[in-house]
Design a protein around this motif. Sequence first.
Motif, PDB file in Angstrom:
ATOM      1  N   GLU A  18    -110.302 -10.144  23.075  1.00 42.83           N
ATOM      2  CA  GLU A  18    -110.416  -8.614  22.190  1.00 42.83           C
ATOM      3  C   GLU A  18    -109.356  -8.407  21.159  1.00 42.83           C
ATOM      4  O   GLU A  18    -109.493  -7.261  20.497  1.00 42.83           O
ATOM      5  CB  GLU A  18    -110.903  -7.345  22.967  1.00 42.83           C
ATOM      6  N   GLY A  19    -108.502  -9.349  20.966  1.00 40.29           N
ATOM      7  CA  GLY A  19    -107.289  -9.150  19.826  1.00 40.29           C
ATOM      8  C   GLY A  19    -106.176  -8.040  20.608  1.00 40.29           C
ATOM      9  O   GLY A  19    -105.985  -7.807  22.086  1.00 40.29           O
ATOM     10  N   GLY A  20    -105.196  -7.960  19.674  1.00 40.73           N
ATOM     11  CA  GLY A  20    -104.377  -6.236  20.933  1.00 40.73           C
ATOM     12  C   GLY A  20    -102.917  -5.996  19.572  1.00 40.73           C
ATOM     13  O   GLY A  20    -103.349  -6.988  18.430  1.00 40.73           O
ATOM     14  N   TRP A  21    -102.316  -5.579  20.051  1.00 42.39           N
ATOM     15  CA  TRP A  21    -101.257  -5.692  19.138  1.00 42.39           C
ATOM     16  C   TRP A  21     -99.898  -5.558  20.086  1.00 42.39           C
ATOM     17  O   TRP A  21     -99.888  -5.197  20.881  1.00 42.39           O
ATOM     18  CB  TRP A  21    -101.268  -3.962  18.370  1.00 42.39           C
ATOM     19  N   ILE A  22     -99.006  -4.933  19.283  1.00 42.27           N
ATOM     20  CA  ILE A  22     -97.315  -5.142  19.798  1.00 42.27           C
ATOM     21  C   ILE A  22     -96.198  -4.982  18.866  1.00 42.27           C
ATOM     22  O   ILE A  22     -96.486  -4.720  17.744  1.00 42.27           O
ATOM     23  CB  ILE A  22     -96.658  -6.802  20.074  1.00 42.27           C
ATOM     24  N   ASP A  23     -95.639  -4.069  19.539  1.00 44.95           N
ATOM     25  CA  ASP A  23     -94.521  -3.017  17.945  1.00 44.95           C
ATOM     26  C   ASP A  23     -93.323  -3.934  19.107  1.00 44.95           C
ATOM     27  O   ASP A  23     -92.858  -4.011  20.024  1.00 44.95           O
ATOM     28  CB  ASP A  23     -94.354  -1.068  19.393  1.00 44.95           C
TER      29      ASP A  23
END
Length: 208
Positions: free
Chosen positions: A64-69
């Motif tokens: 589903e995709g995502g993010w990383i900081d």
Amino acid sequence: MEVTTRHTPTCGVARISLASGEAVQAASDAMVASSYGVTETRPVRGGSRAQARTGPSIFTAPAEGGWIDLAPRRIGDVYPLEFDGHTGWCVAKDAILARPSTVRVDREWPALHALFGGDAGFLDHHGGVGPLVLACAGPVDAFTLSRGEVITVSPGFLLAYPDTVQCRLRAMDPSGPQSVRTGEGLALDFAGPGTVLVQARNPRLPVG
């Protein structure tokens, strides 16, 4: 891969938004947080889990995709350098915060071999498409050079320059110590056209 930044220019954080299955390479200790499901794979020297893990990690988004900081170790800015698939850039080795799989490292690039005389210098050449995220010791300055315009930059402050710019490496004092690995005792002369990126602080100097 898309990049947005916040807390710039003094304490920059880069949010890397990833599509389904998309991956980005970054140091493990640079991760501040991520969306649930982002996985980390760390390289293993010699292919054995018994061996020490080394090198940057690969962070991969779920279906589903995502993010990383990501945040650099030192205080300063973060800067997404966009690659258009045509122009390559020489980038300071210690300035890479995150690299997508669409941006490659050309360690055998002939112009760098000519610049450093075949030794491993303080720059790597990159090419491809997408954002290469740089970690900077201070705010980023851009010197836009017209054709034939020449400036001199201290290696410790250099971030990156494109293939369109001509570059010469020389000793500041021929009788003094010099190192192509760190840039000590050296200067870089750049001739336009093109844009040279520098950071407003030298990360190699102690904070007084």
